[in-house]
Write an enzyme that holds these catalytic residues in place. Structure first.
Site, PDB file in Angstrom:
ATOM      1  N   ASP A 147       0.559  -1.718  -0.309  1.00  0.00           N
ATOM      2  CA  ASP A 147      -0.485  -0.346   0.014  1.00  0.00           C
ATOM      3  C   ASP A 147       0.937   1.019  -0.195  1.00  0.00           C
ATOM      4  O   ASP A 147       1.972   1.465   1.178  1.00  0.00           O
ATOM      5  CB  ASP A 147      -0.788   0.090   1.384  1.00  0.00           C
ATOM      6  CG  ASP A 147      -1.875   0.919   1.114  1.00  0.00           C
ATOM      7  OD1 ASP A 147      -2.200   2.042   0.423  1.00  0.00           O
ATOM      8  OD2 ASP A 147      -3.275   0.274   1.082  1.00  0.00           O
ATOM      9  N   TYR A 201     -16.533   5.431 -10.854  1.00  0.00           N
ATOM     10  CA  TYR A 201     -15.591   4.387  -9.813  1.00  0.00           C
ATOM     11  C   TYR A 201     -17.151   2.351  -9.991  1.00  0.00           C
ATOM     12  O   TYR A 201     -16.150   1.800 -10.063  1.00  0.00           O
ATOM     13  CB  TYR A 201     -16.337   4.589  -8.592  1.00  0.00           C
ATOM     14  CG  TYR A 201     -15.878   3.293  -7.274  1.00  0.00           C
ATOM     15  CD1 TYR A 201     -14.960   3.411  -7.018  1.00  0.00           C
ATOM     16  CD2 TYR A 201     -17.322   3.123  -6.954  1.00  0.00           C
ATOM     17  CE1 TYR A 201     -15.498   2.124  -5.549  1.00  0.00           C
ATOM     18  CE2 TYR A 201     -17.217   1.897  -5.765  1.00  0.00           C
ATOM     19  CZ  TYR A 201     -15.827   1.622  -5.277  1.00  0.00           C
ATOM     20  OH  TYR A 201     -15.898   0.567  -5.019  1.00  0.00           O
TER      21      TYR A 201
HETATM   22  N1  LIG Z   1     -15.973   1.162   1.392  1.00  0.00           N
HETATM   23  C1  LIG Z   1     -17.538   0.448   0.600  1.00  0.00           C
HETATM   24  O1  LIG Z   1     -18.057   0.366   1.269  1.00  0.00           O
HETATM   25  C2  LIG Z   1     -17.159  -0.441   0.180  1.00  0.00           C
HETATM   26  C3  LIG Z   1     -18.688  -0.898  -0.716  1.00  0.00           C
HETATM   27  C4  LIG Z   1     -18.024  -1.651  -1.741  1.00  0.00           C
HETATM   28  C5  LIG Z   1     -16.704  -2.177  -2.230  1.00  0.00           C
HETATM   29  N2  LIG Z   1     -15.658  -1.439  -1.624  1.00  0.00           N
HETATM   30  C6  LIG Z   1     -14.561  -1.972  -1.974  1.00  0.00           C
HETATM   31  O2  LIG Z   1     -13.920  -2.404  -0.883  1.00  0.00           O
HETATM   32  C7  LIG Z   1     -12.213  -1.759  -1.351  1.00  0.00           C
HETATM   33  C8  LIG Z   1     -11.798  -0.444   0.196  1.00  0.00           C
HETATM   34  O3  LIG Z   1     -12.680  -0.098   0.309  1.00  0.00           O
HETATM   35  P1  LIG Z   1     -12.429   1.105   1.200  1.00  0.00           P
HETATM   36  O4  LIG Z   1     -13.745   1.972   1.267  1.00  0.00           O
HETATM   37  O5  LIG Z   1     -11.592   0.767   2.113  1.00  0.00           O
HETATM   38  O6  LIG Z   1     -11.530   2.522   0.113  1.00  0.00           O
HETATM   39  P2  LIG Z   1      -9.710   3.044   0.582  1.00  0.00           P
HETATM   40  O7  LIG Z   1     -10.166   4.126   0.128  1.00  0.00           O
HETATM   41  O8  LIG Z   1     -10.298   3.227   2.119  1.00  0.00           O
HETATM   42  O9  LIG Z   1      -8.719   1.675   0.679  1.00  0.00           O
HETATM   43  C9  LIG Z   1      -7.865   1.947  -0.800  1.00  0.00           C
HETATM   44  C10 LIG Z   1      -6.561   1.536  -0.186  1.00  0.00           C
HETATM   45  O10 LIG Z   1      -6.076   1.565  -1.387  1.00  0.00           O
HETATM   46  C11 LIG Z   1      -5.284   2.014  -0.904  1.00  0.00           C
HETATM   47  N3  LIG Z   1      -4.233   2.769  -1.984  1.00  0.00           N
HETATM   48  C12 LIG Z   1      -4.893   3.722  -2.662  1.00  0.00           C
HETATM   49  N4  LIG Z   1      -3.907   4.098  -4.096  1.00  0.00           N
HETATM   50  C13 LIG Z   1      -2.677   3.068  -4.325  1.00  0.00           C
HETATM   51  C14 LIG Z   1      -1.618   3.261  -4.458  1.00  0.00           C
HETATM   52  N5  LIG Z   1      -1.839   3.602  -5.762  1.00  0.00           N
HETATM   53  N6  LIG Z   1      -1.045   2.513  -4.958  1.00  0.00           N
HETATM   54  C15 LIG Z   1      -1.415   1.077  -3.210  1.00  0.00           C
HETATM   55  N7  LIG Z   1      -2.020   1.411  -2.477  1.00  0.00           N
HETATM   56  C16 LIG Z   1      -3.176   2.459  -2.879  1.00  0.00           C
HETATM   57  C17 LIG Z   1      -5.494   3.047  -0.110  1.00  0.00           C
HETATM   58  O11 LIG Z   1      -4.176   3.902   0.452  1.00  0.00           O
HETATM   59  C18 LIG Z   1      -6.137   2.545   0.607  1.00  0.00           C
HETATM   60  O12 LIG Z   1      -5.547   1.855   1.967  1.00  0.00           O
HETATM   61  C19 LIG Z   1     -12.297  -1.316  -2.400  1.00  0.00           C
HETATM   62  O13 LIG Z   1     -12.443  -2.266  -3.664  1.00  0.00           O
HETATM   63  C20 LIG Z   1     -13.488  -0.803  -2.946  1.00  0.00           C
HETATM   64  O14 LIG Z   1     -14.118  -0.638  -3.410  1.00  0.00           O
HETATM   65  C21 LIG Z   1     -15.379  -1.011  -0.734  1.00  0.00           C
END
Ligand SMILES: NC(=O)c1ccc[n+]([C@@H]2O[C@H](COP(=O)([O-])OP(=O)(O)OC[C@H]3O[C@@H](n4cnc5c(N)ncnc54)[C@H](O)[C@@H]3O)[C@@H](O)[C@H]2O)c1
Length: 265
Positions: A40, A153
Site C-alpha cells: 500500500d 468508480y
Molecule cells: N467502503 C465501502 O463501502 C465499499 C463498498 C463496496 C466495495 N468497496 C471496495 O472495498 C475496497 C476498499 O474500499 P475502502 O472504502 O476501504 O477504500 P480506501 O480508499 O479506504 O482504501 C483503498 C486503499 O488503497 C490504497 N491505495 C490507493 N492508491 C494506491 C496505490 N497507488 N498503490 C497502492 N495502494 C493504494 C489506499 O492507501 C487505501 O489503503 C475497494 O476495492 C472498494 O472498491 C468498498
C-alpha cells in the site's frame, strides 16, 4: 478461530491492505494461521496494521501504478515469506467527478483500481500456479447500478468484475482460481471520514439499502474472501460473491408495499 484449516501456513498479499477493510482482512487471514504482506502507499496505516497484527504481517510501501515498486514488493515478500499463495486486490481510488472527470483522473483511477491488479496478477501468475493459489478481486454493488454523480468508480468496478472472468478463464488451466467479492456499503475509512466517525449516522443513511437495515462490517467481507481462498470453494470460479446484505436483490420498492397505498381510499 480456524474456519479453514487449509489456509494455515500460507501467505496472502493484500494490495490496498492498509485501510480499515484491508486491515480487517489481514486480521482474518492471521486468525487462520496465514502470513500477510500488505502492499500500500499508506505507510501510517501499513505500520499500524503490523503493530496490531504482529510478526506474521509485513508492510511494504508499494504504489501499484509503478511496475518497479511492484517488483520490489514481490522481491521483499519472497525473501521474508518464501512465496505468495493468495493475491487480494483491495486497492481503489474514489477519484470521480462524474461526467466532468478529467482524462488525467480517469487514467489515474483506472491505474489504481484496475491496472495495478492486472499487473500484480500477471507478475504472480507462475508463483500462484506452482502453489495452487487464488486471486480475489474487489468489485462492488456499484459495478451493477447507476449511481448519481458517479461515472468512474462504478465503471472501474464493472471492469474489475469482467477482469475477474477473463483472469479466471486464463488461470484455471494453471490451477489458479480467480473470483471477486462485491460488497455493499461497508464500515471503512472512507465512510468513517465522511460521517465524522458516526457509525449510527452511516447506518441510518445506508442501512435502508440493505435488507438487514445496516451496513456491513469489514469482517463480514473478509469472511467471503477467506471462503474464496479456501478449498471449501474449490469449484467456485470466475464469479462475484455478493456480500451486500441483499442490496442488489432489492428493487426500488425496498420493504414497502406500494400496492397497499393504491388500495387506500
Ligand atoms: N467502503 C465501502 O463501502 C465499499 C463498498 C463496496 C466495495 N468497496 C471496495 O472495498 C475496497 C476498499 O474500499 P475502502 O472504502 O476501504 O477504500 P480506501 O480508499 O479506504 O482504501 C483503498 C486503499 O488503497 C490504497 N491505495 C490507493 N492508491 C494506491 C496505490 N497507488 N498503490 C497502492 N495502494 C493504494 C489506499 O492507501 C487505501 O489503503 C475497494 O476495492 C472498494 O472498491 C468498498
Amino acid at each position: 478461530m480456524a474456519l479453514y484449516e487449509d489456509l494455515a501456513g500460507r501467505t496472502a498479499l493484500i494490495a490496498g491492505g492498509a485501510t480499515l477493510i484491508g486491515r480487517e482482512l489481514a486480521r482474518a487471514f492471521v486468525d487462520q494461521g496465514c502470513r500477510v504482506v500488505i502492499a500500500d502507499i499508506d505507510c501510517a496505516g501499513g505500520k499500524q496494521a503490523v503493530c496490531e497484527l504482529g510478526e506474521g504481517v509485513m508492510f511494504v510501501e508499494t504504489d501499484v501504478t509503478s511496475d518497479t515498486a511492484i517488483d520490489a514488493c514481490l522481491a521483499a515478500a519472497r525473501e521474508r515469506f518464501t512465496g505468495i499463495d493468495f493475491l487480494v486486490n483491495v486497492t481503489t481510488s474514489y477519484l470521480d467527478d462524474g461526467p466532468a472527470t478529467s482524462r488525467e483522473n480517469w487514467l489515474r483511477a483506472l491505474d489504481i483500481g484496475l491496472v495495478g491488479a492486472a499487473v500484480l496478477a500477471h507478475k504472480l501468475a507462475d508463483e500462484l500456479s506452482a502453489r495452487k493459489g487464488v486471486i480475489v478481486n474487489f468489485s462492488s454493488v456499484s459495478a451493477h447500478r447507476a449511481q448519481a454523480g458517479r461515472f468512474v468508480y462504478p465503471a472501474i468496478k464493472a471492469a474489475m468484475a469482467q477482469l475477474t472472468r477473463s483472469q479466471a478463464l486464463e488461470f484455471a488451466p494453471r490451477g489458479v482460481r480467480v473470483n471477486a467479492v462485491a460488497p455493499g456499503w461497508t464500515w471503512s475509512n472512507v465512510l468513517s471520514a465522511l460521517s465524522g466517525n458516526d457509525r449510527a449516522k452511516v447506518d441510518a443513511v445506508g442501512g435502508p439499502f440493505h435488507m438487514p437495515g445496516r451496513i456491513a462490517e469489514a469482517a463480514e467481507i473478509a469472511g467471503a474472501v477467506l471462503f474464496l481462498c479456501s478449498g471449501a470453494s474449490s469449484f467456485v470460479v470466475g464469479t462475484e460473491i455478493r456480500v451486500d446484505g441483499g442490496y442488489l436483490a432489492m428493487g426500488p420498492e425496498r420493504g414497502e408495499v406500494p400496492i397497499a397505498t393504491l388500495m387506500e381510499h
